[in-house]
Write an enzyme that holds these catalytic residues in place. Structure first.
Site, PDB file in Angstrom:
ATOM      1  N   CYS A 145      60.265  64.521  61.857  1.00  0.00           N
ATOM      2  CA  CYS A 145      59.328  65.221  62.737  1.00  0.00           C
ATOM      3  C   CYS A 145      59.997  66.021  63.846  1.00  0.00           C
ATOM      4  CB  CYS A 145      58.351  64.220  63.346  1.00  0.00           C
ATOM      5  SG  CYS A 145      57.399  63.320  62.127  1.00  0.00           S
ATOM      6  N   ARG A 180      73.785  63.728  66.865  1.00  0.00           N
ATOM      7  CA  ARG A 180      74.103  63.794  65.436  1.00  0.00           C
ATOM      8  C   ARG A 180      73.535  62.575  64.712  1.00  0.00           C
ATOM      9  NH1 ARG A 180      79.819  63.833  64.885  1.00  0.00           N
ATOM     10  NH2 ARG A 180      79.779  65.676  66.219  1.00  0.00           N
ATOM     11  N   SER A 181      72.401  62.092  65.183  1.00  0.00           N
ATOM     12  CA  SER A 181      71.777  60.931  64.552  1.00  0.00           C
ATOM     13  C   SER A 181      71.122  61.337  63.233  1.00  0.00           C
ATOM     14  CB  SER A 181      70.718  60.331  65.476  1.00  0.00           C
ATOM     15  OG  SER A 181      69.629  61.226  65.616  1.00  0.00           O
TER      16      SER A 181
END
Length: 307
Positions: A145, A180-181
């Site tokens: 999302c 950078r997850s």
């Protein structure tokens, strides 16, 4: 002529048209869409997000039910909900345990009901789409999302060039993503690099470059390279667009690093830009919450069409 600066863009204004379009699609649907929320903690942010989701669903005609459970019962409840054909999407409000057990719960949600786009199978499909440089971006695919919301925001602010073919609409753009997850920064870097941008991805391990190959002697697809001597400052200074999604003072963006006329988007729960950001940025988006809920409901429509 120097670029204009000083405009703060509220996400509610950007989201209004999206909610109108989603509401129209919901109205035309032959069945009422059903979103199941699962809350298993006392986290204030999770509860607020659940309240926003409930209010938005009520406004556009989506049936929303919030189940409040103990953490130990979440896995069993998700398995049962996966089998319920009247429920079209599942959103789990994290954190629950606040450790690797939360990731295990993400993998329990069926990809057919994964409105958050966080199941590894969903993320793998997204990665494959970004790796196909001659194919249009799969706008009808489930995308996490927050990344989808940020892409919409950049499109609304005309960062993309719609006159170019798919895969090249961000060519020549340099974008910094601070995060950078798997849930936010990585899929967002893949999406933007898949459209041709040079993306400087920053986290606590350093800076990586994501980019597309355009030359005939290069391997097609996305390239990922460690920029071992780069700092956050280097990445920000090179970028026309700066997206910050790490709620940590160590990653706060110094206004002096920004290009004049830069576009800045704050995704983190805290403010990662300094108060004087609008003295340099052409446009500043302080939060993306309402657009993220729009992306969630867009994913719900996609899930329902596959059920």
């Amino acid at each position: 002529m120097a670029p204009r600066v000083g405009e703060t863009v509220q996400p509610d204004t950007l989201a209004k048209n999206t909610f109108s379009q989603i509401s129209e699609r919901v109205r035309k649907s032959p069945r009422r869409l059903y979103l199941m929320g699962i809350l298993a903690s006392d986290d204030a942010g999770s509860r607020q997000y659940a309240n926003w989701t409930r209010k938005t669903c009520q406004q556009i005609g989506v049936h929303y039910h919030l189940s409040q459970l103990s953490p130990e019962n979440v896995a069993t409840y998700i398995r049962a909900t996966n089998k319920n054909t009247s429920i079209h999407g599942i959103i789990v409000y994290y954190p629950i345990f606040g450790d690797e057990r939360d990731d295990a719960i993400r993998q329990l949600v069926s990809p057919q009901k994964d409105v958050e786009g966080l199941n590894r199978r969903t993320l793998h499909k997204l990665s494959e789409a970004a790796e196909a440089p001659k194919q249009p971006q799969q706008r009808q695919s489930i995308i996490p999302c927050t990344p989808r919301a940020v892409v919409w925001i950049l499109e609304w602010m005309n960062v993309h060039d719609p006159t170019r073919p798919a895969g090249e609409q961000l060519r020549d753009q340099e974008i910094c993503i601070i995060n950078r997850s798997d849930a936010v920064g990585l899929p967002l870097a893949q999406l933007l690099a898949g459209e041709g941008a040079r993306v400087y991805s920053v986290d606590n391990t350093g800076v990586q470059l994501f980019h597309r190959a355009y030359y005939p002697w290069s391997t097609e697809g996305l390239h990922r390279k460690d920029l071992s001597n780069w700092t956050l400052r280097d990445a920000v200074q090179r970028s026309r667009v700066v997206i910050s999604a790490v709620p940590d003072p160590a990653f706060k963006v110094d206004t002096k690093w920004l290009q004049r006329g830069a576009i800045c988007v704050n995704v983190a729960s805290g403010m990662n830009f300094q108060p004087d950001v609008i003295e340099v940025a052409s446009r500043f988006v302080p939060r993306v919450g309402s657009v993220t809920i729009g992306a969630l409901l867009f994913n719900l429509i996609l899930c329902s069409s596959r059920g």
